[in-house]
Design a protein around this motif. Structure first.
Motif, PDB file in Angstrom:
ATOM      1  N   GLU A 133       0.831  -1.213   0.000  1.00  0.00           N
ATOM      2  CA  GLU A 133       0.000   0.000   0.000  1.00  0.00           C
ATOM      3  C   GLU A 133       0.859   1.254   0.000  1.00  0.00           C
ATOM      4  OE1 GLU A 133      -3.349   0.543  -0.373  1.00  0.00           O
ATOM      5  OE2 GLU A 133      -3.285  -1.583  -0.889  1.00  0.00           O
ATOM      6  N   ALA A 134       1.940   1.231   0.734  1.00  0.00           N
ATOM      7  CA  ALA A 134       2.834   2.390   0.757  1.00  0.00           C
ATOM      8  C   ALA A 134       3.451   2.622  -0.618  1.00  0.00           C
ATOM      9  CB  ALA A 134       3.938   2.188   1.806  1.00  0.00           C
ATOM     10  N   ILE A 135       3.788   1.547  -1.300  1.00  0.00           N
ATOM     11  CA  ILE A 135       4.354   1.669  -2.649  1.00  0.00           C
ATOM     12  C   ILE A 135       3.311   2.232  -3.603  1.00  0.00           C
ATOM     13  CG2 ILE A 135       5.175   0.314  -4.618  1.00  0.00           C
ATOM     14  CD1 ILE A 135       6.570  -1.501  -2.516  1.00  0.00           C
ATOM     15  N   LYS A 136       2.068   1.730  -3.510  1.00  0.00           N
ATOM     16  CA  LYS A 136       0.993   2.257  -4.359  1.00  0.00           C
ATOM     17  C   LYS A 136       0.760   3.738  -4.079  1.00  0.00           C
ATOM     18  CE  LYS A 136      -3.053   0.307  -4.179  1.00  0.00           C
ATOM     19  NZ  LYS A 136      -4.189  -0.596  -4.011  1.00  0.00           N
ATOM     20  N   PHE A 137       0.774   4.088  -2.813  1.00  0.00           N
ATOM     21  CA  PHE A 137       0.565   5.462  -2.370  1.00  0.00           C
ATOM     22  C   PHE A 137       1.650   6.364  -2.945  1.00  0.00           C
ATOM     23  CE2 PHE A 137       0.546   8.788   0.887  1.00  0.00           C
ATOM     24  CZ  PHE A 137      -0.808   8.973   1.081  1.00  0.00           C
ATOM     25  N   GLN A 138       2.906   5.947  -2.808  1.00  0.00           N
ATOM     26  CA  GLN A 138       4.026   6.744  -3.309  1.00  0.00           C
ATOM     27  C   GLN A 138       3.994   6.833  -4.828  1.00  0.00           C
ATOM     28  OE1 GLN A 138       6.038   8.611  -1.554  1.00  0.00           O
ATOM     29  NE2 GLN A 138       7.007   9.351  -3.415  1.00  0.00           N
ATOM     30  N   SER A 139       3.648   5.739  -5.480  1.00  0.00           N
ATOM     31  CA  SER A 139       3.577   5.721  -6.935  1.00  0.00           C
ATOM     32  C   SER A 139       2.506   6.684  -7.438  1.00  0.00           C
ATOM     33  CB  SER A 139       3.286   4.303  -7.414  1.00  0.00           C
ATOM     34  OG  SER A 139       3.116   4.277  -8.797  1.00  0.00           O
ATOM     35  N   GLU A 198      -5.585   7.160  -5.046  1.00  0.00           N
ATOM     36  CA  GLU A 198      -5.180   7.099  -6.452  1.00  0.00           C
ATOM     37  C   GLU A 198      -6.074   7.988  -7.317  1.00  0.00           C
ATOM     38  OE1 GLU A 198      -5.637   4.203  -4.649  1.00  0.00           O
ATOM     39  OE2 GLU A 198      -3.514   3.827  -4.336  1.00  0.00           O
ATOM     40  N   ASP A 199      -7.387   8.009  -7.027  1.00  0.00           N
ATOM     41  CA  ASP A 199      -8.297   8.872  -7.790  1.00  0.00           C
ATOM     42  C   ASP A 199      -8.013  10.346  -7.525  1.00  0.00           C
ATOM     43  OD1 ASP A 199      -9.570   6.728  -8.977  1.00  0.00           O
ATOM     44  OD2 ASP A 199     -11.165   6.641  -7.478  1.00  0.00           O
ATOM     45  N   ILE A 200      -7.689  10.660  -6.281  1.00  0.00           N
ATOM     46  CA  ILE A 200      -7.382  12.052  -5.943  1.00  0.00           C
ATOM     47  C   ILE A 200      -6.113  12.499  -6.662  1.00  0.00           C
ATOM     48  CG2 ILE A 200      -6.716  13.590  -4.055  1.00  0.00           C
ATOM     49  CD1 ILE A 200      -8.616  11.929  -2.272  1.00  0.00           C
ATOM     50  N   THR A 201      -5.104  11.640  -6.673  1.00  0.00           N
ATOM     51  CA  THR A 201      -3.864  12.010  -7.375  1.00  0.00           C
ATOM     52  C   THR A 201      -4.074  12.046  -8.885  1.00  0.00           C
ATOM     53  OG1 THR A 201      -3.103   9.707  -7.332  1.00  0.00           O
ATOM     54  CG2 THR A 201      -2.331  11.154  -5.568  1.00  0.00           C
ATOM     55  N   LYS A 202      -5.015  11.224  -9.374  1.00  0.00           N
ATOM     56  CA  LYS A 202      -5.332  11.261 -10.807  1.00  0.00           C
ATOM     57  C   LYS A 202      -5.930  12.628 -11.155  1.00  0.00           C
ATOM     58  CE  LYS A 202      -7.248   7.529 -12.316  1.00  0.00           C
ATOM     59  NZ  LYS A 202      -8.249   6.496 -12.632  1.00  0.00           N
ATOM     60  N   ALA A 203      -6.825  13.138 -10.293  1.00  0.00           N
ATOM     61  CA  ALA A 203      -7.415  14.461 -10.524  1.00  0.00           C
ATOM     62  C   ALA A 203      -6.339  15.552 -10.447  1.00  0.00           C
ATOM     63  CB  ALA A 203      -8.523  14.730  -9.509  1.00  0.00           C
ATOM     64  N   ALA A 204      -5.426  15.429  -9.491  1.00  0.00           N
ATOM     65  CA  ALA A 204      -4.359  16.424  -9.361  1.00  0.00           C
ATOM     66  C   ALA A 204      -3.429  16.392 -10.574  1.00  0.00           C
ATOM     67  CB  ALA A 204      -3.562  16.170  -8.077  1.00  0.00           C
ATOM     68  N   THR A 205      -3.104  15.206 -11.039  1.00  0.00           N
ATOM     69  CA  THR A 205      -2.249  15.070 -12.226  1.00  0.00           C
ATOM     70  C   THR A 205      -2.935  15.677 -13.439  1.00  0.00           C
ATOM     71  OG1 THR A 205      -1.281  13.054 -11.331  1.00  0.00           O
ATOM     72  CG2 THR A 205      -1.070  13.395 -13.693  1.00  0.00           C
ATOM     73  N   LEU A 206      -4.205  15.390 -13.594  1.00  0.00           N
ATOM     74  CA  LEU A 206      -4.972  15.920 -14.718  1.00  0.00           C
ATOM     75  C   LEU A 206      -5.025  17.446 -14.662  1.00  0.00           C
ATOM     76  CD1 LEU A 206      -6.463  14.731 -17.098  1.00  0.00           C
ATOM     77  CD2 LEU A 206      -8.516  14.682 -15.711  1.00  0.00           C
ATOM     78  N   GLY A 207      -5.231  17.985 -13.470  1.00  0.00           N
ATOM     79  CA  GLY A 207      -5.252  19.435 -13.315  1.00  0.00           C
ATOM     80  C   GLY A 207      -3.929  20.066 -13.717  1.00  0.00           C
ATOM     81  N   ALA A 208      -2.844  19.457 -13.285  1.00  0.00           N
ATOM     82  CA  ALA A 208      -1.522  19.984 -13.642  1.00  0.00           C
ATOM     83  C   ALA A 208      -1.282  19.878 -15.143  1.00  0.00           C
ATOM     84  CB  ALA A 208      -0.435  19.238 -12.873  1.00  0.00           C
ATOM     85  N   GLN A 209      -1.735  18.789 -15.763  1.00  0.00           N
ATOM     86  CA  GLN A 209      -1.577  18.638 -17.211  1.00  0.00           C
ATOM     87  C   GLN A 209      -2.394  19.667 -17.973  1.00  0.00           C
ATOM     88  OE1 GLN A 209      -2.760  14.566 -17.738  1.00  0.00           O
ATOM     89  NE2 GLN A 209      -0.695  13.765 -17.380  1.00  0.00           N
ATOM     90  N   LEU A 210      -3.518  20.091 -17.398  1.00  0.00           N
ATOM     91  CA  LEU A 210      -4.370  21.081 -18.055  1.00  0.00           C
ATOM     92  C   LEU A 210      -3.932  22.515 -17.776  1.00  0.00           C
ATOM     93  CD1 LEU A 210      -7.811  19.375 -17.412  1.00  0.00           C
ATOM     94  CD2 LEU A 210      -6.644  19.618 -19.608  1.00  0.00           C
ATOM     95  N   GLY A 211      -2.836  22.678 -17.064  1.00  0.00           N
ATOM     96  CA  GLY A 211      -2.292  24.012 -16.859  1.00  0.00           C
ATOM     97  C   GLY A 211      -2.681  24.666 -15.545  1.00  0.00           C
TER      98      GLY A 211
END
Length: 181
Positions: free
Chosen positions: A60-66, A109-122
């Motif tokens: 879980e820690a590895i998934k979290f960090q990834s 993972e979903d929260i980080t997916k939203a954050a990644t998407l936000g950063a990709q969108l500027g």
């Protein structure tokens, strides 16, 4: 002679007593041996369970960090940065995302997916947590996937020049319109 007879009799009694005690000792040792076998089996099961728990925690820690690594990559922030300001911003963002995962019933993972998407969108790095929170809340309420909501909000923000501070109002207006139509 009498002394030898008494000594022989004492020796025989001693041998009988030691024989009796050795048999008693053998029985006790056999019982102890089986008790030790039982303890070793139980400790092996217990040890395996503990090792499994540590293994799951590590996974879980590895998934979290990834999951957070993708946020670091897209926001240009890093927990391993040599610059204290950048490392501080990354720690603040990570703490905000972790706190969000504890408040909103959504996987990290979903929260980080939203954050990644936000950063990709500027979306600026200091506003990614607000964007993520709005996207996650909207996705949770409406049942629309995080990816779709993130892309839609990002595109709307770019088309309408909506500042990040107004994302929550935008999501409320969309939800209100959807409910009343």
């Amino acid at each position: 002679l009498k002394f030898e007879a008494v000594q022989k009799q004492a020796s025989k009694k001693s041998q009988d007593y030691s024989y009796f005690n050795s048999k008693k000792f053998e029985k006790q040792m056999a019982g102890a041996r089986y008790a030790l076998y039982d303890i070793s089996r139980r400790s092996a099961v217990f040890g395996t369970a503990i090792a499994g728990a540590f293994g799951l925690a590590a996974a879980e820690a590895i998934k979290f960090q990834s999951a957070f690594t993708s946020v670091e990559r897209t926001t240009q922030l890093s927990l391993n940065s040599n610059l204290p300001e950048v490392r501080g911003q990354a720690e603040e963002l990570r703490k905000a995302l972790v706190d969000m995962s504890l408040e909103i019933p959504v996987a990290f993972e979903d929260i980080t997916k939203a954050a990644t998407l936000g950063a990709q969108l500027g979306i600026a790095a200091d506003a990614v947590d607000g964007f993520s929170e709005t996207v996650i809340k909207f996705a949770t309420i409406t049942g629309i996937s995080v990816d779709e909501v993130g892309l839609s909000f990002g595109r709307l923000a770019q088309l309408l020049d909506v500042p990040v501070s107004q994302f929550e109002n935008l999501s409320s207006a969309i939800t209100f319109t959807g409910i009343n139509s």
